[in-house]
Write a protein that holds these residues in place. Structure first.
Motif, PDB file in Angstrom:
ATOM      1  N   MET A 131       0.805  -1.204  -0.160  1.00 37.61           N
ATOM      2  CA  MET A 131       0.162   0.030   0.097  1.00 37.61           C
ATOM      3  C   MET A 131       1.042   1.180  -0.058  1.00 37.61           C
ATOM      4  O   MET A 131       1.513   1.565   0.851  1.00 37.61           O
ATOM      5  N   HIS A 132       1.162   1.864  -1.205  1.00 38.34           N
ATOM      6  CA  HIS A 132       1.954   3.068  -1.293  1.00 38.34           C
ATOM      7  C   HIS A 132       1.148   4.260  -1.035  1.00 38.34           C
ATOM      8  O   HIS A 132       0.328   4.611  -1.836  1.00 38.34           O
ATOM      9  N   ALA A 133       1.306   4.871   0.037  1.00 40.14           N
ATOM     10  CA  ALA A 133       0.525   5.667   0.644  1.00 40.14           C
ATOM     11  C   ALA A 133       1.068   6.728   1.400  1.00 40.14           C
ATOM     12  O   ALA A 133       2.078   6.529   2.145  1.00 40.14           O
ATOM     13  N   GLU A 134       0.594   7.972   1.608  1.00 40.33           N
ATOM     14  CA  GLU A 134       1.006   8.909   2.396  1.00 40.33           C
ATOM     15  C   GLU A 134       0.456   9.014   3.771  1.00 40.33           C
ATOM     16  O   GLU A 134       1.289   9.168   4.714  1.00 40.33           O
ATOM     17  N   ALA A 135      -0.668   8.708   3.863  1.00 39.79           N
ATOM     18  CA  ALA A 135      -1.309   8.781   5.191  1.00 39.79           C
ATOM     19  C   ALA A 135      -1.484   7.613   5.912  1.00 39.79           C
ATOM     20  O   ALA A 135      -1.900   6.404   5.537  1.00 39.79           O
ATOM     21  N   THR A 136      -0.875   7.590   7.186  1.00 35.73           N
ATOM     22  CA  THR A 136      -0.827   6.346   8.101  1.00 35.73           C
ATOM     23  C   THR A 136      -2.386   5.900   8.311  1.00 35.73           C
ATOM     24  O   THR A 136      -2.592   4.592   8.327  1.00 35.73           O
ATOM     25  N   GLY A 137      -3.284   6.760   8.335  1.00 37.27           N
ATOM     26  CA  GLY A 137      -4.780   6.471   8.817  1.00 37.27           C
ATOM     27  C   GLY A 137      -5.034   5.479   7.504  1.00 37.27           C
ATOM     28  O   GLY A 137      -5.845   4.671   7.602  1.00 37.27           O
ATOM     29  N   GLU A 138      -4.884   5.943   6.376  1.00 36.43           N
ATOM     30  CA  GLU A 138      -5.341   5.177   5.090  1.00 36.43           C
ATOM     31  C   GLU A 138      -4.744   3.938   5.063  1.00 36.43           C
ATOM     32  O   GLU A 138      -5.399   2.786   4.697  1.00 36.43           O
ATOM     33  N   LYS A 139      -3.562   3.734   5.349  1.00 34.40           N
ATOM     34  CA  LYS A 139      -2.778   2.296   5.290  1.00 34.40           C
ATOM     35  C   LYS A 139      -3.204   1.518   6.517  1.00 34.40           C
ATOM     36  O   LYS A 139      -3.645   0.323   6.106  1.00 34.40           O
ATOM     37  N   ARG A 140      -3.600   1.923   7.533  1.00 34.15           N
ATOM     38  CA  ARG A 140      -3.962   1.117   8.684  1.00 34.15           C
ATOM     39  C   ARG A 140      -5.255   0.771   8.492  1.00 34.15           C
ATOM     40  O   ARG A 140      -5.997  -0.358   8.682  1.00 34.15           O
ATOM     41  N   SER A 141      -6.260   1.705   7.917  1.00 35.01           N
ATOM     42  CA  SER A 141      -7.555   1.479   7.626  1.00 35.01           C
ATOM     43  C   SER A 141      -7.666   0.307   6.378  1.00 35.01           C
ATOM     44  O   SER A 141      -8.492  -0.868   6.658  1.00 35.01           O
ATOM     45  N   LEU A 142      -6.996   0.454   5.487  1.00 35.63           N
ATOM     46  CA  LEU A 142      -7.026  -0.877   4.405  1.00 35.63           C
ATOM     47  C   LEU A 142      -6.567  -2.023   4.913  1.00 35.63           C
ATOM     48  O   LEU A 142      -7.248  -3.088   4.790  1.00 35.63           O
ATOM     49  N   PHE A 174       1.761  -4.025   3.730  1.00 34.50           N
ATOM     50  CA  PHE A 174       2.726  -3.252   4.245  1.00 34.50           C
ATOM     51  C   PHE A 174       2.828  -1.942   3.558  1.00 34.50           C
ATOM     52  O   PHE A 174       2.610  -1.724   2.393  1.00 34.50           O
ATOM     53  N   GLY A 175       3.028  -0.962   4.029  1.00 33.40           N
ATOM     54  CA  GLY A 175       3.231   0.436   3.665  1.00 33.40           C
ATOM     55  C   GLY A 175       4.483   0.996   3.026  1.00 33.40           C
ATOM     56  O   GLY A 175       5.469   0.468   3.639  1.00 33.40           O
ATOM     57  N   THR A 176       4.428   1.744   2.116  1.00 33.66           N
ATOM     58  CA  THR A 176       5.543   2.226   1.454  1.00 33.66           C
ATOM     59  C   THR A 176       5.311   3.861   1.163  1.00 33.66           C
ATOM     60  O   THR A 176       4.517   4.097   1.394  1.00 33.66           O
ATOM     61  N   HIS A 177       6.296   4.322   0.549  1.00 33.29           N
ATOM     62  CA  HIS A 177       6.248   5.835   0.308  1.00 33.29           C
ATOM     63  C   HIS A 177       6.950   6.809   1.062  1.00 33.29           C
ATOM     64  O   HIS A 177       7.566   7.724   0.503  1.00 33.29           O
ATOM     65  N   THR A 178       6.716   6.732   2.270  1.00 33.89           N
ATOM     66  CA  THR A 178       7.316   7.774   3.270  1.00 33.89           C
ATOM     67  C   THR A 178       8.746   7.714   3.591  1.00 33.89           C
ATOM     68  O   THR A 178       9.448   8.721   3.830  1.00 33.89           O
ATOM     69  N   HIS A 179       9.259   6.652   3.144  1.00 31.49           N
ATOM     70  CA  HIS A 179      10.766   6.408   3.357  1.00 31.49           C
ATOM     71  C   HIS A 179      11.155   6.332   4.899  1.00 31.49           C
ATOM     72  O   HIS A 179      12.350   6.704   5.256  1.00 31.49           O
ATOM     73  N   VAL A 180      10.337   6.488   5.818  1.00 31.57           N
ATOM     74  CA  VAL A 180      10.683   6.338   7.071  1.00 31.57           C
ATOM     75  C   VAL A 180       9.980   5.094   7.708  1.00 31.57           C
ATOM     76  O   VAL A 180       8.688   4.955   7.895  1.00 31.57           O
ATOM     77  N   GLN A 181      10.868   4.112   8.377  1.00 32.18           N
ATOM     78  CA  GLN A 181      10.420   3.170   8.942  1.00 32.18           C
ATOM     79  C   GLN A 181       9.556   3.254  10.193  1.00 32.18           C
ATOM     80  O   GLN A 181       9.974   4.057  11.115  1.00 32.18           O
ATOM     81  N   THR A 182       8.306   2.620  10.253  1.00 28.17           N
ATOM     82  CA  THR A 182       7.508   2.856  11.450  1.00 28.17           C
ATOM     83  C   THR A 182       7.930   1.537  12.374  1.00 28.17           C
ATOM     84  O   THR A 182       8.201   0.526  12.104  1.00 28.17           O
ATOM     85  N   ALA A 183       7.434   1.865  13.562  1.00 29.39           N
ATOM     86  CA  ALA A 183       7.631   0.834  14.651  1.00 29.39           C
ATOM     87  C   ALA A 183       6.280   0.198  15.046  1.00 29.39           C
ATOM     88  O   ALA A 183       6.180  -0.234  16.214  1.00 29.39           O
ATOM     89  N   ASP A 184       5.253  -0.113  14.164  1.00 31.94           N
ATOM     90  CA  ASP A 184       3.946  -0.414  14.456  1.00 31.94           C
ATOM     91  C   ASP A 184       3.601  -1.946  14.048  1.00 31.94           C
ATOM     92  O   ASP A 184       2.515  -2.422  13.711  1.00 31.94           O
ATOM     93  N   GLU A 185       4.765  -2.777  13.738  1.00 33.66           N
ATOM     94  CA  GLU A 185       4.481  -3.987  12.987  1.00 33.66           C
ATOM     95  C   GLU A 185       3.876  -4.767  14.108  1.00 33.66           C
ATOM     96  O   GLU A 185       3.978  -4.735  15.315  1.00 33.66           O
ATOM     97  N   GLY A 186       2.908  -5.516  13.480  1.00 28.51           N
ATOM     98  CA  GLY A 186       2.134  -6.572  14.307  1.00 28.51           C
ATOM     99  C   GLY A 186       1.376  -7.558  13.275  1.00 28.51           C
ATOM    100  O   GLY A 186       1.347  -7.376  12.190  1.00 28.51           O
ATOM    101  N   ILE A 187       0.707  -8.199  14.100  1.00 28.00           N
ATOM    102  CA  ILE A 187      -0.422  -9.333  13.383  1.00 28.00           C
ATOM    103  C   ILE A 187      -1.873  -8.852  13.949  1.00 28.00           C
ATOM    104  O   ILE A 187      -2.138  -8.710  15.070  1.00 28.00           O
ATOM    105  N   LEU A 188      -2.660  -8.653  13.022  1.00 28.84           N
ATOM    106  CA  LEU A 188      -3.876  -8.026  13.146  1.00 28.84           C
ATOM    107  C   LEU A 188      -4.869  -9.337  13.643  1.00 28.84           C
ATOM    108  O   LEU A 188      -4.552 -10.485  13.480  1.00 28.84           O
ATOM    109  N   ASP A 189      -5.959  -9.087  14.074  1.00 28.58           N
ATOM    110  CA  ASP A 189      -6.901  -9.863  14.816  1.00 28.58           C
ATOM    111  C   ASP A 189      -7.218 -11.283  13.801  1.00 28.58           C
ATOM    112  O   ASP A 189      -7.253 -12.596  14.431  1.00 28.58           O
ATOM    113  N   ASN A 190      -7.151 -11.117  12.553  1.00 32.86           N
ATOM    114  CA  ASN A 190      -7.517 -12.346  11.862  1.00 32.86           C
ATOM    115  C   ASN A 190      -6.545 -12.820  11.089  1.00 32.86           C
ATOM    116  O   ASN A 190      -6.351 -13.431  10.090  1.00 32.86           O
TER     117      ASN A 190
END
Length: 255
Positions: free
Chosen positions: A147-158, A170-186
């Protein structure tokens, strides 16, 4: 199955750093498949046949892209002819290439879907609707989404929207690694951004002084790539071949 997703590769310096470190990383981590975002792999933005071939020859199996996909006209034909070079699937249908591919690994198939966000970016078809359409057409049990996107909210929503229907987002585009890796409920693995493969002392890969000049003056500035020490932001997804769900996720920053 271990699938490695690598963040935006920036210029020839990023390509060379990837080539220098990917083979050993694949060996140590037992990587079965490599996906890398290559939309900035050519010096000066975009992707060229030369930079795409360099990434493939370095051990990348699937190249995804984003808003700089079609900066280089010389790549248009390659997008049409190479099934594992993707552009976002929510580009208009008249655009070259495809947004989804299936990699046949013998014992199992892996799907890769490339989407682009619409928040703070160019107007495109809804990534939610396009994902629904492609999934309805049938995809392998193991399918990952860039998901190549600017907004974190859009990535998480998808990601929550697709939770349980794909193996990982996984998100790309912002070039800054985030620390919110995890496994969702399903069982869908997730991270907001993989990060960047390129020079550490930079602003998204560009010499800091040039970006500062642009922001202070609002005048046109040529964005030359920085040099020096590099890093490779990536995430390793361990996926159950029987269920298609992520069982482990490891965020990596190779320096």
């Amino acid at each position: 199955m271990n699938i490695l997703a690598i963040g935006d590769v920036v210029g020839s310096i990023g390509c060379k750093f990837l080539r220098a470190h990917l083979p050993q990383l694949k060996k140590v981590k037992g990587v079965d498949l490599v996906i890398a975002n290559g939309e900035n792999s050519a010096d000066g933005n975009g992707i060229t046949p030369t930079s795409a071939r360099f990434l493939f020859d370095s051990g990348v199996d699937v190249i995804t892209a984003g808003n700089h996909t079609f900066r280089r006209k010389e790549s248009y034909e390659l997008f049409d002819s190479c099934e594992t070079l993707l552009r976002p699937a929510n580009f208009p249908s008249l655009a070259p290439g495809r947004g989804f591919c299936v990699v046949d690994m013998g014992r199992i198939q892996v799907g890769v879907l490339n989407l682009m966000g619409v928040v703070y970016m160019e107007s495109m078809d809804s990534p939610f609707d396009v994902a629904d359409r492609i999934l309805a057409e049938g995809v392998p049990k193991i399918t990952l989404v860039d998901m190549h996107a600017e907004a974190t909210g859009e990535k998480r929503s998808l990601a929550y929207y697709l939770d349980g229907r794909v193996s990982a987002v996984f998100g790309t585009h912002t070039h800054v690694q985030t620390a919110d890796e995890g496994i969702l409920d399903n069982g869908t693995g997730y991270i907001s951004d993989l990060g960047m493969t390129g020079p550490k002392r930079s602003v998204l890969g560009v010499k800091p002084e040039l970006v500062i000049q642009k922001m202070r003056t609002k005048m046109p500035v040529r964005f030359d790539l920085a040099d020096g020490a590099c890093q490779m932001g990536c995430v390793l997804f361990t996926i159950d071949e029987k269920t298609g769900k992520t069982t482990a996720i490891e965020r990596l920053l190779i320096e």
